[in-house]
Design an enzyme around this catalytic site. Structure first.
Site, PDB file in Angstrom:
ATOM      1  N   CYS A 120      31.267  65.050   9.108  1.00 31.08           N
ATOM      2  CA  CYS A 120      32.582  65.709   9.061  1.00 31.08           C
ATOM      3  C   CYS A 120      33.102  65.822  10.480  1.00 31.08           C
ATOM      4  O   CYS A 120      32.332  65.807  11.430  1.00 31.08           O
ATOM      5  CB  CYS A 120      32.478  67.092   8.439  1.00 31.08           C
ATOM      6  N   CYS A 122      35.006  68.440  11.691  1.00 29.81           N
ATOM      7  CA  CYS A 122      35.446  69.761  12.164  1.00 29.81           C
ATOM      8  C   CYS A 122      34.668  70.292  13.365  1.00 29.81           C
ATOM      9  O   CYS A 122      35.225  70.975  14.208  1.00 29.81           O
ATOM     10  CB  CYS A 122      35.474  70.771  11.032  1.00 29.81           C
ATOM     11  N   LYS A 195      33.530  71.024  -3.202  1.00 26.97           N
ATOM     12  CA  LYS A 195      33.443  72.002  -2.125  1.00 26.97           C
ATOM     13  C   LYS A 195      34.696  72.862  -2.167  1.00 26.97           C
ATOM     14  O   LYS A 195      35.811  72.352  -2.088  1.00 26.97           O
ATOM     15  CB  LYS A 195      33.337  71.260  -0.794  1.00 26.97           C
ATOM     16  N   ARG A 205      30.829  78.739  10.786  1.00 26.48           N
ATOM     17  CA  ARG A 205      31.812  78.307  11.786  1.00 26.48           C
ATOM     18  C   ARG A 205      31.455  78.850  13.162  1.00 26.48           C
ATOM     19  O   ARG A 205      31.786  78.247  14.168  1.00 26.48           O
ATOM     20  CB  ARG A 205      33.223  78.675  11.324  1.00 26.48           C
ATOM     21  N   ARG A 217      41.687  75.257   5.418  1.00 27.60           N
ATOM     22  CA  ARG A 217      41.214  74.007   4.827  1.00 27.60           C
ATOM     23  C   ARG A 217      41.656  73.854   3.368  1.00 27.60           C
ATOM     24  O   ARG A 217      41.070  73.104   2.599  1.00 27.60           O
ATOM     25  CB  ARG A 217      39.693  73.929   4.907  1.00 27.60           C
ATOM     26  N   LYS A 248      29.336  73.580  -3.731  1.00 26.62           N
ATOM     27  CA  LYS A 248      29.268  74.477  -2.584  1.00 26.62           C
ATOM     28  C   LYS A 248      30.460  75.405  -2.556  1.00 26.62           C
ATOM     29  O   LYS A 248      31.572  74.924  -2.733  1.00 26.62           O
ATOM     30  CB  LYS A 248      29.247  73.604  -1.326  1.00 26.62           C
TER      31      LYS A 248
HETATM   32  C1  PBG Z   1      31.952  71.120   7.362  1.00 27.88           C
HETATM   33  C2  PBG Z   1      30.962  72.053   6.777  1.00 27.88           C
HETATM   34  C3  PBG Z   1      31.106  73.429   6.610  1.00 27.88           C
HETATM   35  C4  PBG Z   1      29.905  73.864   6.037  1.00 27.88           C
HETATM   36  C5  PBG Z   1      29.082  72.755   5.890  1.00 27.88           C
HETATM   37  N1  PBG Z   1      29.766  71.645   6.335  1.00 27.88           N
HETATM   38  C6  PBG Z   1      32.174  74.349   7.034  1.00 27.88           C
HETATM   39  C7  PBG Z   1      33.546  74.229   6.508  1.00 27.88           C
HETATM   40  O1  PBG Z   1      33.837  73.450   5.611  1.00 27.88           O
HETATM   41  O2  PBG Z   1      34.384  74.957   7.022  1.00 27.88           O
HETATM   42  C8  PBG Z   1      29.577  75.276   5.673  1.00 27.88           C
HETATM   43  C9  PBG Z   1      28.135  75.566   5.426  1.00 27.88           C
HETATM   44  C10 PBG Z   1      27.804  77.015   5.432  1.00 27.88           C
HETATM   45  O3  PBG Z   1      28.679  77.902   5.413  1.00 27.88           O
HETATM   46  O4  PBG Z   1      26.610  77.310   5.444  1.00 27.88           O
HETATM   47  N2  PBG Z   1      31.357  70.268   8.312  1.00 27.88           N
END
Ligand code: PBG
Length: 328
Positions: A120, A122, A195, A205, A217, A248
């Protein structure tokens, strides 16, 4: 026959009897342990909102991986905190990227351990969004090319599985075709197919330093109110070539886990996310909950809902507790 002939309590009389008729069992094999890797040496920085979880430099990550493997956990999920962030998230597909370095080092030390690399943007972009931003919005199709480069780069480093988490349309197909074109036909895709736009990612984060600098998001992650739509996302990802799928977060979405389990033949993973972990740790630290009992109960609940695998920060503790349980 009903009471008094039928007495369900008969089968609850002793611990061994209860074990014998237990419908759901939990084992270290069920767990994937998420880890955060950072540049530097001898770095082991605890994440404030996630006690017991650390940002680890590669040397420390190898030690942590060894400990997890020793507890019988079969797989790790790696997230990287890059040295520099930019508009396209360049470190995501750099040979010297922090995840690439960690994958190589862990694979060298523990070749059997399964390594999943989260794919990802981010954590890698200066704006903190999961894609290329144009005129204030994420450009889906331009983002796919970056995801392809990142996935191939992780595969080249030795990752067994790549896990696209950005909820871009077409991400699974794009990554599958890029991996195949580069000869990585045996690297599998664990898609974050379902998700939700969840407030439970807050602590992550902080851990991955990937909060969006503006906006949210919600234009790509799903509306928490929707379950039928999850079936659509699932069908698409299966069609595009996902090998395994993630739902998730886990706890507010147990119904979705069950629906996904019933609707497909792929292994289903549930992500017990950072906020779910933080709630338990905070309550346990205050003496309000029995951490061990609560964690084993919630992981069992996620499994009972239909998850084959559970991504969880509790993995090491839970594996230890399961190992220490009395046997007859
Ligand atoms: C994005 C990603 C996120 C999480 C896993 N991959 C954060 C988001 O989508 O903002 C969250 C995992 C967690 O909260 O344990 N790379």
């Amino acid at each position: 026959m009903s009471f008094p002939a039928t007495r369900p309590r008969r089968l609850r009389a002793t611990p061994v009897l209860r074990r014998m008729v237990r419908e759901t069992s939990l084992a270290p094999d069920d767990f994937v342990y998420p880890m955060f890797v950072v540049h530097g040496r001898q770095v082991r920085r605890e994440i404030k909102s996630m006690p017991g979880v650390y940002q680890l430099s590669v040397d420390q990550a190898v030690a942590e991986a060894r400990e997890a493997a020793g507890l019988g956990i079969p797989a790790l999920m790696l997230f990287g905190v890059p040295a520099v962030k930019d508009a396209v998230g360049s470190e995501n597909f750099s040979e010297q990227g922090i995840v690439q370095q960690a994958v190589r080092a862990i694979k060298e030390a523990l070749p059997e351990l399964i390594i999943v690399a989260d794919v990802c943007l981010c954590e890698y972009t200066d704006h903190g969004h999961c894609g290329i931003v144009r005129d204030g919005a994420i450009d889906n199709d331009a983002t796919l090319e970056i995801l392809q480069s990142a996935a191939v780069s992780y595969a080249r480093a030795g990752a067994d599985v790549v896990a696209p988490s950005g909820m871009m349309d077409g991400m699974v197909r794009a990554i599958r075709s890029a991996l195949d074109a580069e000869g990585f036909v045996n690297v599998s895709i664990l898609s974050y197919a379902i998700k939700y736009a969840s407030a439970f990612y807050g602590p992550f984060r902080e851990a991955a330093e990937g909060a969006p600098k503006f906006g949210d998001r919600k234009t790509h992650q799903m509306d928490p109110a929707n379950a039928r739509e999850a079936m659509r996302e699932l069908a698409l990802d299966i069609e595009e070539g996902a090998d395994m799928v993630i739902v998730k977060p886990a706890l507010p979405y147990l119904d979705v886990i069950r629906r996904v389990r019933d609707a497909c033949q792929l292994p289903v993973a549930a992500y017990n996310v950072s906020g779910e972990y933080a709630m338990v740790k905070a309550a346990a630290a205050n003496g309000w909950l029995d951490e061990r009992a609560v964690v084993l109960e919630l992981l069992t609940g996620i499994k009972r809902a239909g998850a084959d695998l559970i991504l969880t920060y509790h993995a090491k503790d839970a594996a230890r507790w399961l190992r220490d349980e009395l046997r007859v």
